[in-house]
Write a protein that holds these residues in place. Sequence first.
Motif, PDB file in Angstrom:
ATOM      1  N   ARG A  60      16.970   0.009  -8.298  1.00 12.20           N
ATOM      2  CA  ARG A  60      18.001  -0.358  -9.267  1.00 12.20           C
ATOM      3  C   ARG A  60      17.490  -0.352 -10.711  1.00 12.20           C
ATOM      4  NH1 ARG A  60      19.010  -5.872  -6.430  1.00 12.20           N
ATOM      5  NH2 ARG A  60      16.759  -5.517  -6.509  1.00 12.20           N
ATOM      6  N   ASN A  61      16.386  -1.022 -10.965  1.00 18.44           N
ATOM      7  CA  ASN A  61      15.912  -1.221 -12.332  1.00 18.44           C
ATOM      8  C   ASN A  61      15.344   0.074 -12.941  1.00 18.44           C
ATOM      9  OD1 ASN A  61      13.754  -1.840 -14.360  1.00 18.44           O
ATOM     10  ND2 ASN A  61      14.618  -3.876 -14.114  1.00 18.44           N
ATOM     11  N   SER A  86       9.971   2.279  -6.566  1.00 17.65           N
ATOM     12  CA  SER A  86       9.451   1.894  -7.883  1.00 17.65           C
ATOM     13  C   SER A  86       8.461   0.737  -7.817  1.00 17.65           C
ATOM     14  CB  SER A  86      10.615   1.515  -8.808  1.00 17.65           C
ATOM     15  OG  SER A  86      11.272   0.361  -8.326  1.00 17.65           O
ATOM     16  N   SER A  87       8.191   0.220  -6.609  1.00 11.18           N
ATOM     17  CA  SER A  87       7.326  -0.961  -6.525  1.00 11.18           C
ATOM     18  C   SER A  87       6.699  -1.080  -5.138  1.00 11.18           C
ATOM     19  CB  SER A  87       8.172  -2.213  -6.816  1.00 11.18           C
ATOM     20  OG  SER A  87       7.459  -3.392  -6.532  1.00 11.18           O
ATOM     21  N   THR A 102       2.175  -7.140  -2.741  1.00 12.80           N
ATOM     22  CA  THR A 102       3.076  -6.374  -3.613  1.00 12.80           C
ATOM     23  C   THR A 102       3.782  -7.340  -4.569  1.00 12.80           C
ATOM     24  OG1 THR A 102       4.979  -6.748  -2.179  1.00 12.80           O
ATOM     25  CG2 THR A 102       3.617  -4.822  -1.666  1.00 12.80           C
TER      26      THR A 102
HETATM   27  N1  LIG Z   1       5.254  -7.155   1.070  1.00 12.95           N
HETATM   28  C1  LIG Z   1       5.321  -7.635   2.301  1.00 12.95           C
HETATM   29  O1  LIG Z   1       4.649  -8.620   2.640  1.00 12.95           O
HETATM   30  C2  LIG Z   1       6.180  -6.989   3.324  1.00 12.95           C
HETATM   31  C3  LIG Z   1       7.244  -6.174   2.982  1.00 12.95           C
HETATM   32  N2  LIG Z   1       8.028  -5.631   3.965  1.00 12.95           N
HETATM   33  C4  LIG Z   1       9.162  -4.783   3.614  1.00 12.95           C
HETATM   34  O2  LIG Z   1       8.694  -3.656   2.902  1.00 12.95           O
HETATM   35  C5  LIG Z   1       9.662  -3.247   1.957  1.00 12.95           C
HETATM   36  C6  LIG Z   1       9.034  -3.158   0.582  1.00 12.95           C
HETATM   37  O3  LIG Z   1       8.533  -4.411   0.242  1.00 12.95           O
HETATM   38  P1  LIG Z   1       7.635  -4.661  -1.068  1.00 12.95           P
HETATM   39  O4  LIG Z   1       6.916  -3.428  -1.407  1.00 12.95           O
HETATM   40  O5  LIG Z   1       6.911  -5.915  -0.827  1.00 12.95           O
HETATM   41  O6  LIG Z   1       8.809  -4.967  -2.115  1.00 12.95           O
HETATM   42  P2  LIG Z   1       8.874  -4.953  -3.716  1.00 12.95           P
HETATM   43  O7  LIG Z   1       9.756  -6.092  -4.075  1.00 12.95           O
HETATM   44  O8  LIG Z   1       7.532  -4.880  -4.336  1.00 12.95           O
HETATM   45  O9  LIG Z   1       9.675  -3.605  -3.986  1.00 12.95           O
HETATM   46  C7  LIG Z   1      10.983  -3.494  -3.543  1.00 12.95           C
HETATM   47  C8  LIG Z   1      11.557  -2.184  -3.985  1.00 12.95           C
HETATM   48  O10 LIG Z   1      12.875  -2.048  -3.473  1.00 12.95           O
HETATM   49  C9  LIG Z   1      13.799  -1.899  -4.547  1.00 12.95           C
HETATM   50  N3  LIG Z   1      15.046  -2.546  -4.174  1.00 12.95           N
HETATM   51  C10 LIG Z   1      15.228  -3.837  -3.823  1.00 12.95           C
HETATM   52  N4  LIG Z   1      16.511  -4.075  -3.566  1.00 12.95           N
HETATM   53  C11 LIG Z   1      17.171  -2.911  -3.739  1.00 12.95           C
HETATM   54  C12 LIG Z   1      18.525  -2.521  -3.637  1.00 12.95           C
HETATM   55  N5  LIG Z   1      19.487  -3.376  -3.292  1.00 12.95           N
HETATM   56  N6  LIG Z   1      18.849  -1.229  -3.882  1.00 12.95           N
HETATM   57  C13 LIG Z   1      17.903  -0.341  -4.245  1.00 12.95           C
HETATM   58  N7  LIG Z   1      16.609  -0.668  -4.368  1.00 12.95           N
HETATM   59  C14 LIG Z   1      16.246  -1.930  -4.126  1.00 12.95           C
HETATM   60  C15 LIG Z   1      13.099  -2.535  -5.742  1.00 12.95           C
HETATM   61  O11 LIG Z   1      13.544  -2.053  -6.992  1.00 12.95           O
HETATM   62  P3  LIG Z   1      14.754  -2.767  -7.815  1.00 12.95           P
HETATM   63  O12 LIG Z   1      14.544  -4.243  -7.706  1.00 12.95           O
HETATM   64  O13 LIG Z   1      14.634  -2.230  -9.201  1.00 12.95           O
HETATM   65  O14 LIG Z   1      16.000  -2.316  -7.140  1.00 12.95           O
HETATM   66  C16 LIG Z   1      11.675  -2.076  -5.488  1.00 12.95           C
HETATM   67  O15 LIG Z   1      11.512  -0.734  -5.865  1.00 12.95           O
HETATM   68  C17 LIG Z   1      10.814  -4.249   2.059  1.00 12.95           C
HETATM   69  O16 LIG Z   1      11.802  -3.725   2.889  1.00 12.95           O
HETATM   70  C18 LIG Z   1      10.155  -5.457   2.688  1.00 12.95           C
HETATM   71  O17 LIG Z   1      11.070  -6.251   3.404  1.00 12.95           O
HETATM   72  C19 LIG Z   1       7.788  -5.846   5.282  1.00 12.95           C
HETATM   73  C20 LIG Z   1       6.744  -6.633   5.665  1.00 12.95           C
HETATM   74  C21 LIG Z   1       5.866  -7.261   4.727  1.00 12.95           C
END
Ligand SMILES: NC(=O)C1=CN([C@@H]2O[C@H](COP(=O)(O)OP(=O)(O)OC[C@H]3O[C@@H](n4cnc5c(N)ncnc54)[C@H](OP(=O)(O)O)[C@@H]3O)[C@@H](O)[C@H]2O)C=CC1
Length: 297
Positions: free
Chosen positions: A29-30, A6-7, A189
Amino acid sequence: MITGGSSGIGLSVAHDVARRGASVTLVARNVSRLEKAQREVELTMSKLSTDGKVQFFSSDISGSVKNITEMVKNAEASQGPVYMLINCAGFARAQKFEDLSPDLMKQMLEVNFTGPMVLTQEVVRGMKVQQEGGVVVFVSSQAGLLGLYGFSAYSASKAAIVRAAEALHMELKPHNISVTVCYPPDTDTPGFVEENQTKPIETKLISEAAGLFKPEEVAKKLVDDSLCGAWSSTVGLEGFMLTTLCTGMGPITDAASFMAQVFLSGLFRSVSAFYLWSFTRIVEREHKKRLENKKSE
Ligand SMILES: NC(=O)C1=CN([C@@H]2O[C@H](COP(=O)(O)OP(=O)(O)OC[C@H]3O[C@@H](n4cnc5c(N)ncnc54)[C@H](OP(=O)(O)O)[C@@H]3O)[C@@H](O)[C@H]2O)C=CC1
Ligand SMILES: CCCCCCCCCCCCCCCC(=O)[C@@H](N)CO
């Protein structure tokens, strides 16, 4: 099936596979963010008149195993077996080691490591029984390849998933299921914006060495690489150097990466000395600044 769909990176992956004709299951989740993402991905599909469908499930991947099992059953019942699982849900909080609360450590391990493990177990069961093969992707991080200031728990959670993925790669090969690990650098992001609010300056400056990328770029590379069965996926020159240098006993999936590992590891280890030296300087400089600020107070 895309967790974190979702993000950020996960949402970009959803658009990317939708353009390639896939049906998509988003997990997060959201609910309102899931609904919005569903509408957006449906729009992408309608523009290209693919016959894909988008469904979503609101589920905490670090939640009860029973809920995860049920969610996967429901997803399979409505869209058929999962061909590709992208474990993208995760989060980062940067904190100096001594400020890191034990609760936050546990939470990062649960969401970034245990959650993806449990979900993958469930999905792989379906892949083995219901179809001839599949693709599993774990989104780790460049910070899973080295530990860096502020990321003690986060780096560990992202490194843990790499070792698990290596084992899984070996186990799933006879079942024609490939495993890919994606190592993004800083990516622009909503999650990145949030983590920046509490990030120590050292963590920011060190991470900047690998650049800042767009989620679309990371997502496209992730999908391209995993569909080819590549073991690792990353973007940028630092990403290439790091994954080449840090491959260790990782699986060999293509000649070009293997040749790069054989012939460039020594060179990249020398290059790493310069990066490490500049990181040490950042840490020392900020440390001195803090001492001076304290004095002047
Ligand atoms: N952006 C960056 O700089 C980097 C990111 N990453 C990794 O890439 C991945 C995505 O990151 P990014 O796009 O930045 O993150 P965002 O915070 O933009 O998106 C995270 C997504 O994961 C979901 N999410 C988070 N926690 C849970 C949970 N417990 N259960 C189910 N869904 C969950 C969120 O939705 P909701 O909150 O509604 O559950 C959302 O859809 C992550 O694993 C991050 O560690 C790795 C390197 C760099
Ligand atoms: C040959 C050697 C080359 C060395 C290059 C070294 C570059 C290291 C930079 C570390 C980047 C860490 C980014 C973490 C992003 C992340 O996971 C957070 N944004 C969480 O969301």
